[in-house]
Design a protein around this motif. Structure first.
Motif, PDB file in Angstrom:
ATOM      1  N   ALA A  32       9.512  13.393   8.979  1.00  0.00           N
ATOM      2  CA  ALA A  32      11.050  13.211   9.158  1.00  0.00           C
ATOM      3  C   ALA A  32      11.806  12.611   7.972  1.00  0.00           C
ATOM      4  CB  ALA A  32      11.128  12.462  10.649  1.00  0.00           C
ATOM      5  N   TYR A  33      11.351  11.703   7.497  1.00  0.00           N
ATOM      6  CA  TYR A  33      11.931  10.982   6.514  1.00  0.00           C
ATOM      7  C   TYR A  33      12.043  12.034   5.016  1.00  0.00           C
ATOM      8  CZ  TYR A  33      13.246   7.729   2.679  1.00  0.00           C
ATOM      9  OH  TYR A  33      13.964   7.124   1.794  1.00  0.00           O
ATOM     10  N   VAL A  34      10.971  12.745   4.922  1.00  0.00           N
ATOM     11  CA  VAL A  34      10.966  13.965   3.639  1.00  0.00           C
ATOM     12  C   VAL A  34      12.136  14.923   4.204  1.00  0.00           C
ATOM     13  CG1 VAL A  34       9.838  15.679   2.520  1.00  0.00           C
ATOM     14  CG2 VAL A  34       8.945  13.158   2.709  1.00  0.00           C
ATOM     15  N   LEU A  35      12.348  15.114   5.204  1.00  0.00           N
ATOM     16  CA  LEU A  35      13.261  16.365   5.636  1.00  0.00           C
ATOM     17  C   LEU A  35      14.457  15.733   5.568  1.00  0.00           C
ATOM     18  CD1 LEU A  35      11.257  18.349   8.450  1.00  0.00           C
ATOM     19  CD2 LEU A  35      11.864  18.847   6.293  1.00  0.00           C
ATOM     20  N   LYS A  36      14.705  14.373   5.978  1.00  0.00           N
ATOM     21  CA  LYS A  36      16.003  13.775   5.965  1.00  0.00           C
ATOM     22  C   LYS A  36      16.460  13.799   4.668  1.00  0.00           C
ATOM     23  CE  LYS A  36      16.712   9.680   5.094  1.00  0.00           C
ATOM     24  NZ  LYS A  36      17.467   8.583   4.381  1.00  0.00           N
ATOM     25  N   GLU A  37      15.588  13.390   3.816  1.00  0.00           N
ATOM     26  CA  GLU A  37      15.765  13.358   2.252  1.00  0.00           C
ATOM     27  C   GLU A  37      16.465  14.925   1.754  1.00  0.00           C
ATOM     28  OE1 GLU A  37      16.039  10.706  -0.098  1.00  0.00           O
ATOM     29  OE2 GLU A  37      16.031   9.466   1.877  1.00  0.00           O
ATOM     30  N   GLN A  38      15.639  15.785   1.938  1.00  0.00           N
ATOM     31  CA  GLN A  38      15.927  17.088   1.829  1.00  0.00           C
ATOM     32  C   GLN A  38      17.296  17.615   2.250  1.00  0.00           C
ATOM     33  OE1 GLN A  38      12.537  19.494   3.046  1.00  0.00           O
ATOM     34  NE2 GLN A  38      11.243  18.974   1.192  1.00  0.00           N
ATOM     35  N   LEU A  39      17.605  17.425   3.683  1.00  0.00           N
ATOM     36  CA  LEU A  39      18.665  17.792   4.083  1.00  0.00           C
ATOM     37  C   LEU A  39      20.024  17.247   3.645  1.00  0.00           C
ATOM     38  CD1 LEU A  39      20.078  19.254   6.493  1.00  0.00           C
ATOM     39  CD2 LEU A  39      19.879  17.585   7.857  1.00  0.00           C
ATOM     40  N   GLN A  40      19.815  15.914   3.283  1.00  0.00           N
ATOM     41  CA  GLN A  40      20.690  15.017   2.538  1.00  0.00           C
ATOM     42  C   GLN A  40      21.156  15.938   1.134  1.00  0.00           C
ATOM     43  OE1 GLN A  40      20.056  11.021   1.182  1.00  0.00           O
ATOM     44  NE2 GLN A  40      21.690  10.418   2.241  1.00  0.00           N
ATOM     45  N   ALA A  41      19.989  16.233   0.489  1.00  0.00           N
ATOM     46  CA  ALA A  41      20.037  16.924  -0.941  1.00  0.00           C
ATOM     47  C   ALA A  41      20.875  18.059  -0.897  1.00  0.00           C
ATOM     48  CB  ALA A  41      18.839  17.018  -1.624  1.00  0.00           C
ATOM     49  N   LEU A  42      20.603  18.941   0.363  1.00  0.00           N
ATOM     50  CA  LEU A  42      21.348  20.315   0.509  1.00  0.00           C
ATOM     51  C   LEU A  42      22.754  20.062   0.257  1.00  0.00           C
ATOM     52  CD1 LEU A  42      19.916  21.768   3.575  1.00  0.00           C
ATOM     53  CD2 LEU A  42      19.725  22.376   1.125  1.00  0.00           C
ATOM     54  N   TRP A  43      23.440  19.160   0.884  1.00  0.00           N
ATOM     55  CA  TRP A  43      24.961  18.854   0.647  1.00  0.00           C
ATOM     56  C   TRP A  43      25.288  18.494  -0.802  1.00  0.00           C
ATOM     57  CZ3 TRP A  43      26.611  21.120   4.916  1.00  0.00           C
ATOM     58  CH2 TRP A  43      25.899  20.928   5.963  1.00  0.00           C
ATOM     59  N   HIS A  44      24.457  18.160  -1.903  1.00  0.00           N
ATOM     60  CA  HIS A  44      24.852  17.806  -2.900  1.00  0.00           C
ATOM     61  C   HIS A  44      24.751  19.011  -3.924  1.00  0.00           C
ATOM     62  CE1 HIS A  44      25.939  13.904  -1.579  1.00  0.00           C
ATOM     63  NE2 HIS A  44      24.580  13.748  -1.166  1.00  0.00           N
ATOM     64  N   SER A  45      24.218  20.177  -3.596  1.00  0.00           N
ATOM     65  CA  SER A  45      23.574  20.844  -4.550  1.00  0.00           C
ATOM     66  C   SER A  45      23.997  22.452  -4.545  1.00  0.00           C
ATOM     67  CB  SER A  45      22.086  20.683  -4.922  1.00  0.00           C
ATOM     68  OG  SER A  45      21.638  21.158  -3.679  1.00  0.00           O
ATOM     69  N   PRO A  46      24.928  22.993  -3.247  1.00  0.00           N
ATOM     70  CA  PRO A  46      25.182  24.254  -3.177  1.00  0.00           C
ATOM     71  C   PRO A  46      25.790  24.871  -4.303  1.00  0.00           C
ATOM     72  CG  PRO A  46      26.414  22.962  -1.588  1.00  0.00           C
ATOM     73  CD  PRO A  46      25.698  21.993  -2.616  1.00  0.00           C
ATOM     74  N   LYS A  47      25.639  26.325  -4.482  1.00  0.00           N
ATOM     75  CA  LYS A  47      26.396  26.925  -5.598  1.00  0.00           C
ATOM     76  C   LYS A  47      27.514  27.462  -4.815  1.00  0.00           C
ATOM     77  CE  LYS A  47      22.508  27.414  -8.573  1.00  0.00           C
ATOM     78  NZ  LYS A  47      21.040  27.922  -8.173  1.00  0.00           N
ATOM     79  N   ASN A  48      27.517  28.089  -3.831  1.00  0.00           N
ATOM     80  CA  ASN A  48      28.457  28.667  -2.943  1.00  0.00           C
ATOM     81  C   ASN A  48      28.168  28.667  -1.523  1.00  0.00           C
ATOM     82  OD1 ASN A  48      26.418  30.748  -2.616  1.00  0.00           O
ATOM     83  ND2 ASN A  48      26.884  31.435  -4.718  1.00  0.00           N
ATOM     84  N   VAL A  49      28.804  29.380  -0.681  1.00  0.00           N
ATOM     85  CA  VAL A  49      28.321  29.219   0.928  1.00  0.00           C
ATOM     86  C   VAL A  49      27.128  30.281   0.962  1.00  0.00           C
ATOM     87  CG1 VAL A  49      29.399  29.907   3.244  1.00  0.00           C
ATOM     88  CG2 VAL A  49      30.904  29.139   1.536  1.00  0.00           C
TER      89      VAL A  49
END
Length: 73
Positions: A32-49
């Motif tokens: 759960a912790y690893v997935l939380k960290e991955q989800l958080q990282a999603l919001w900081h690195s998208p190139k586009n929608v």
């Protein structure tokens, strides 16, 4: 509980060690912790929608595959 919610970069050395011990003792919590960290990282690195949608779909697949009921929901 608060150790799990805080960013690892914001933890003291003692807190980080305590978090590591907690995660090593509980595989479900670690997942759960690893997935939380991955989800958080999603919001900081998208190139586009489209990229964000693809990354989020991949994350959802990982959450579902984790087998953890709270993440599968």
């Amino acid at each position: 509980r608060y150790l799990l919610l805080r960013n690892r970069d914001d933890l003291s050395e003692a807190q980080a060690q305590h978090l590591d011990r907690l995660l090593q003792a509980n595989q479900g919590l670690q997942t759960a912790y690893v997935l939380k960290e991955q989800l958080q990282a999603l919001w900081h690195s998208p190139k586009n929608v489209a990229d964000m949608c693809r990354r989020l779909a991949t994350w959802c697949d990982l959450a579902e595959a984790s087998g953890l009921p709270s993440l599968r929901r």
